[in-house]
Design a protein around this motif. Structure first.
Motif, short mmCIF file in Angstrom:
data_model
loop_
_atom_site.label_atom_id
_atom_site.label_comp_id
_atom_site.label_asym_id
_atom_site.label_seq_id
_atom_site.Cartn_x
_atom_site.Cartn_y
_atom_site.Cartn_z
N THR A 114 0.85 -1.20 0.00
CA THR A 114 0.00 0.00 0.00
C THR A 114 0.88 1.24 0.00
O THR A 114 1.31 1.72 1.06
N ARG A 115 1.15 1.73 -1.19
CA ARG A 115 1.99 2.91 -1.36
C ARG A 115 1.21 3.96 -2.14
O ARG A 115 0.45 3.61 -3.05
N PRO A 116 1.37 5.23 -1.81
CA PRO A 116 0.61 6.27 -2.52
C PRO A 116 1.02 6.36 -3.98
O PRO A 116 2.17 6.65 -4.29
N ARG A 117 0.07 6.09 -4.87
CA ARG A 117 0.31 6.14 -6.30
C ARG A 117 -0.71 7.09 -6.93
O ARG A 117 -1.78 7.33 -6.40
N LEU A 118 -0.37 7.56 -8.12
CA LEU A 118 -1.26 8.50 -8.81
C LEU A 118 -2.62 7.85 -9.07
O LEU A 118 -3.66 8.50 -8.91
N LYS A 119 -2.63 6.59 -9.45
CA LYS A 119 -3.89 5.92 -9.76
C LYS A 119 -4.77 5.75 -8.52
O LYS A 119 -5.97 5.49 -8.63
N ASP A 120 -4.16 5.87 -7.32
CA ASP A 120 -4.95 5.73 -6.11
C ASP A 120 -5.90 6.92 -5.89
O ASP A 120 -6.81 6.83 -5.06
N LEU A 121 -5.71 8.01 -6.60
CA LEU A 121 -6.70 9.10 -6.56
C LEU A 121 -8.02 8.60 -7.13
O LEU A 121 -9.10 9.01 -6.67
N ARG A 122 -7.96 7.73 -8.12
CA ARG A 122 -9.16 7.12 -8.69
C ARG A 122 -9.83 6.20 -7.67
O ARG A 122 -11.05 6.26 -7.46
N HIS A 123 -9.01 5.37 -7.01
CA HIS A 123 -9.56 4.48 -6.00
C HIS A 123 -10.19 5.27 -4.85
O HIS A 123 -11.25 4.90 -4.33
N SER A 124 -9.54 6.37 -4.47
CA SER A 124 -10.05 7.20 -3.38
C SER A 124 -11.40 7.80 -3.74
O SER A 124 -12.31 7.88 -2.92
N PHE A 125 -11.54 8.24 -5.00
CA PHE A 125 -12.80 8.79 -5.47
C PHE A 125 -13.91 7.75 -5.38
O PHE A 125 -15.02 8.02 -4.89
N ALA A 126 -13.62 6.53 -5.85
CA ALA A 126 -14.64 5.48 -5.86
C ALA A 126 -15.07 5.11 -4.44
O ALA A 126 -16.27 5.00 -4.15
N VAL A 127 -14.10 4.94 -3.55
CA VAL A 127 -14.43 4.57 -2.16
C VAL A 127 -15.19 5.69 -1.47
O VAL A 127 -16.16 5.46 -0.76
N SER A 128 -14.75 6.93 -1.68
CA SER A 128 -15.43 8.08 -1.07
C SER A 128 -16.88 8.16 -1.53
O SER A 128 -17.79 8.45 -0.75
#
Length: 308
Positions: free
Chosen positions: A235-249
């Protein structure tokens, strides 16, 4: 020059119908590395050393890097047997899906502030726009890179995402603040680049379309600037994780508001560009909070059925 040889190889493969987007980028990165170190002949050790960078990356990433350059090695070997070809099984193809790093709103804001302090003004401008865009739309980074200026419709407040995963296209609706931010970015971008090198909406310091490798590296540097740390090896901060964060939020907000999440899931799938809604349901496992909300909803539904 290895880069020239790699470009000729890619041109040949693409003339045969192969797209080679990510493998092509990796191969050119490999060739540039060889040129920097003055390497003119491929050996298994040289290929393996490059493929296993960075050392703390996943085994699958190392295998992917190897596979991107192995065809090139075969090509060079046919021209000159002095070039060695790494065995196909040199590195294990072991894929474990990384656990997404879920950014908080505060972390996204901190990343944008850090981007605004980047040494080069054009880079600061573009990285602020990129981070903000991914955070509020859930787009894939590659989709943002491919956006052209005419894909942005400020009148109707939409972005047209073209040639997405599996060749699909879709429209993303923007709220008024996102529209205003992109318009301001466009005005400032056009002052910096009155004669653009291409039609891309987001531009690099050279005025060209963003490059995946350099963009990812710059984002990693921004995460370090604001002090973000890996939460685990996977679990490392990656650019694509902004997408995952949007979906989970989005899912968390739906559960909290009491709406029928199952009925709305196809909407989120379409928004994210998922071909199969099952890909969207994966996000239910991405956050302990989301998993707890889903379990609570399921429990209440079971109780209502048991005791009508």
């Amino acid at each position: 020059m290895m880069r020239q040889a790699a470009q000729q190889y890619l041109q040949l493969r693409r003339s045969l119908g192969y797209e080679l987007k990510e493998p092509g980028r990796l191969l050119l990165d490999f060739a540039d590395s060889l040129d920097r170190h003055g390497v003119t002949r491929l050996t298994i050790d040289v290929v393996a050393a490059w493929a296993t960078e960075p050392r703390d990356a996943t085994a699958y990433w190392h295998w992917l890097r190897l596979s991107a350059v192995r065809g090139f090695a075969i090509h060079l070997h046919t021209l000159d047997p002095g070039h060695q070809v790494p065995p196909a099984d040199l590195l294990p193809r072991q894929y474990t899906r990384p656990v997404p790093y879920l950014f908080s709103e505060e972390e996204v804001a901190a990343l944008m502030r850090a981007a605004g302090r980047m040494r080069h003004g054009p880079a600061a401008l573009t990285y602020q726009a990129l981070i903000g865009l991914l955070a509020v739309t859930g787009m894939r980074p590659g989709e943002a890179y491919r956006l052209d200026r005419d894909h942005f419709d400020p009148v109707n407040g939409t972005l047209t995402v073209v040639r997405s995963k599996y060749g699909k296209s879709r429209q993303v609706i923007l709220d008024s603040s996102a529209v205003a931010a992109l318009q301001e970015y466009g005005r400032r971008r056009d002052r910096l680049y009155p004669h653009p090198a291409g039609p891309s909406l987001l531009v690099s310091m050279q005025g060209t379309r963003l490059n995946v490798i350099s963009t990812e590296r710059s984002f990693v540097r921004l995460t370090r600037v604001i002090g973000l740390q890996p939460r685990s090896d996977r679990t490392r901060p990656r650019l694509k994780d902004l997408r995952h964060s949007f979906a989970v939020s989005t899912l968390v907000s739906w559960y909290r508001s009491g709406v029928d999440v199952e009925a709305r899931m196809p909407v989120l799938s379409t928004w994210l560009g998922h071909v199969d809604p099952q890909a969207t349901y994966w996000y239910l496992q991405a956050s302990p909070e989301l998993l707890a909300l889903a379990a609570e909803r399921a429990s209440r539904h079971h109780d209502q059925e048991a005791y009508p």
